[in-house]
Enzyme design. Structure first.
Site, PDB file in Angstrom:
ATOM      1  N   HIS A 276      80.584  59.772  26.991  1.00 20.26           N
ATOM      2  CA  HIS A 276      80.044  60.091  28.314  1.00 20.26           C
ATOM      3  C   HIS A 276      81.188  60.187  29.320  1.00 20.26           C
ATOM      4  CE1 HIS A 276      77.931  59.672  32.112  1.00 20.26           C
ATOM      5  NE2 HIS A 276      76.857  60.091  31.476  1.00 20.26           N
TER       6      HIS A 276
ATOM      7  N   LYS B 203      72.259  53.684  31.825  1.00 17.04           N
ATOM      8  CA  LYS B 203      73.565  53.252  32.359  1.00 17.04           C
ATOM      9  C   LYS B 203      73.569  51.745  32.658  1.00 17.04           C
ATOM     10  CE  LYS B 203      74.421  57.895  33.977  1.00 17.04           C
ATOM     11  NZ  LYS B 203      75.086  58.799  34.921  1.00 17.04           N
TER      12      LYS B 203
ATOM     13  N   SER C 145      71.924  65.533  36.916  1.00 23.12           N
ATOM     14  CA  SER C 145      70.887  65.648  37.948  1.00 23.12           C
ATOM     15  C   SER C 145      69.638  66.393  37.481  1.00 23.12           C
ATOM     16  CB  SER C 145      71.460  66.290  39.216  1.00 23.12           C
ATOM     17  OG  SER C 145      72.524  65.517  39.731  1.00 23.12           O
TER      18      SER C 145
ATOM     19  N   GLY D 146      74.882  62.648  38.750  1.00 25.85           N
ATOM     20  CA  GLY D 146      74.596  61.706  39.830  1.00 25.85           C
ATOM     21  C   GLY D 146      74.878  62.266  41.216  1.00 25.85           C
TER      22      GLY D 146
ATOM     23  N   GLU E  62      77.407  68.046  29.925  1.00 27.79           N
ATOM     24  CA  GLU E  62      77.198  67.447  31.242  1.00 27.79           C
ATOM     25  C   GLU E  62      78.379  67.771  32.143  1.00 27.79           C
ATOM     26  OE1 GLU E  62      74.349  63.847  30.911  1.00 27.79           O
ATOM     27  OE2 GLU E  62      76.387  63.120  30.601  1.00 27.79           O
TER      28      GLU E  62
ATOM     29  N   GLU F  12      81.574  59.068  32.145  1.00 27.39           N
ATOM     30  CA  GLU F  12      81.922  57.795  32.798  1.00 27.39           C
ATOM     31  C   GLU F  12      82.778  56.930  31.878  1.00 27.39           C
ATOM     32  OE1 GLU F  12      77.886  56.873  33.880  1.00 27.39           O
ATOM     33  OE2 GLU F  12      77.949  58.562  35.278  1.00 27.39           O
TER      34      GLU F  12
ATOM     35  N   ASN G 177      69.383  57.943  29.845  1.00 27.97           N
ATOM     36  CA  ASN G 177      70.594  57.119  29.883  1.00 27.97           C
ATOM     37  C   ASN G 177      70.457  56.140  31.058  1.00 27.97           C
ATOM     38  OD1 ASN G 177      73.133  56.056  30.023  1.00 27.97           O
ATOM     39  ND2 ASN G 177      74.176  57.986  30.492  1.00 27.97           N
TER      40      ASN G 177
END
Ligand code: PGA
Length: 254
Positions: A98, A14, A216, A176, A170, A100, A12
């Site tokens: 996702h 991003k 991560s 991250g 996730e 985010e 991904n």
């Protein structure tokens, strides 16, 4: 991992890279993974970069896709992109829901369901993301959160549709942050997701569904994570921006 399920390693990217950077990275990924056959591999560049990446990856074993799609077919939805656009660039995959997107674009389990339906109807493979926030984990609400994300986000799909869905677990607190879930923490939730899927779609579909772990993931922790019975690959953010570490993660499936 279970032998019946071929692992998928998805990068991904991003909101990173530009035309030159994405093209270079795609070339490097292609070179470094050329002889790796133990996993399906795909990358998810930002929308404006997909076409250039597609040119590099065309005809190779490395797939590609988008990071999001609109639930709508087409029309006056400024800034959005639809499934047909992704398909016309040769995309096979699309990431949906996702964390985010959920956090910064207020996406809900209901919109995840609508987008997943649209992806499936168009022939894209949706990678549907679920995961609890830190506060939910700390208050013991992890399973409750996951249950809603799965039952609403995938609710009412037919078995044929579900057979094409990839799920990605996730935990938001691991994305991250450098803080990975332990293999046991990941497996516990993966196993729970598979049980939920068995209740919704039957044992056969559940046992065939690939459930990726994300948060991560690095070459140093990927093997142990993917060594868990219900972890069938990885959705990789930061480490997918280096072909060396991305390929290092793919190598962990061998
Ligand atoms: P990360 O991101 O690997 O940088 O934690 C994972 C993801 O958000 O898909």
């Amino acid at each position: 991992m279970d032998e019946r399920r071929k692992p998928l390693i998805a990068g991904n990217w991003k909101m990173n890279l530009d035309l030159a950077g994405a093209t270079t990275l795609a070339r490097e990924v292609l070179q470094r993974t050329a002889r790796m056959r133990t996993a399906d591999i795909c990358v998810l560049p930002a929308s404006p970069l997909i076409q250039a990446v597609a040119k590099v990856l065309e005809g190779s074993a490395v797939g590609f896709g988008g990071q999001d799609i609109s639930p709508e077919e087409e029309g006056a939805f400024t800034g959005d992109i639809n499934a047909r656009m992704l398909l016309s660039l040769g995309c096979q995959y699309v990431c949906i829901g996702h964390s985010e997107r959920r956090e910064f674009h207020l996406e809900t389990d209901e919109s995840v369901r609508a987008k997943t339906g649209r992806a499936l109807a168009s022939g894209l493979i949706p990678i549907v993301c679920v995961g609890e926030r830190l506060a939910e984990r700390d208050s013991g609400a992890t399973f409750q959160r996951i249950e809603r994300q799965i039952t609403v986000g995938l609710g009412g799909l037919s078995s044929e549709e579900m057979a094409r869905v990839v799920v990605a677990y996730e935990p938001v607190w691991a994305i991250g942050t450098g803080r990975t879930a332990t293999p046991a923490q990941a497996e516990e939730v993966h196993e729970y997701i598979r049980k939920l899927l068995a209740g919704m779609f039957g044992e056969v579909i559940a046992s065939r569904t690939r459930i990726l772990y994300g948060g991560s993931v690095k070459p140093g922790n990927a093997r142990e994570l993917m060594g868990q019975k219900d972890v069938d690959g990885a959705l990789v953010g930061g480490a997918s921006l280096s072909a060396e570490s991305f390929a290092g993660i793919v190598e962990c499936t061998g």
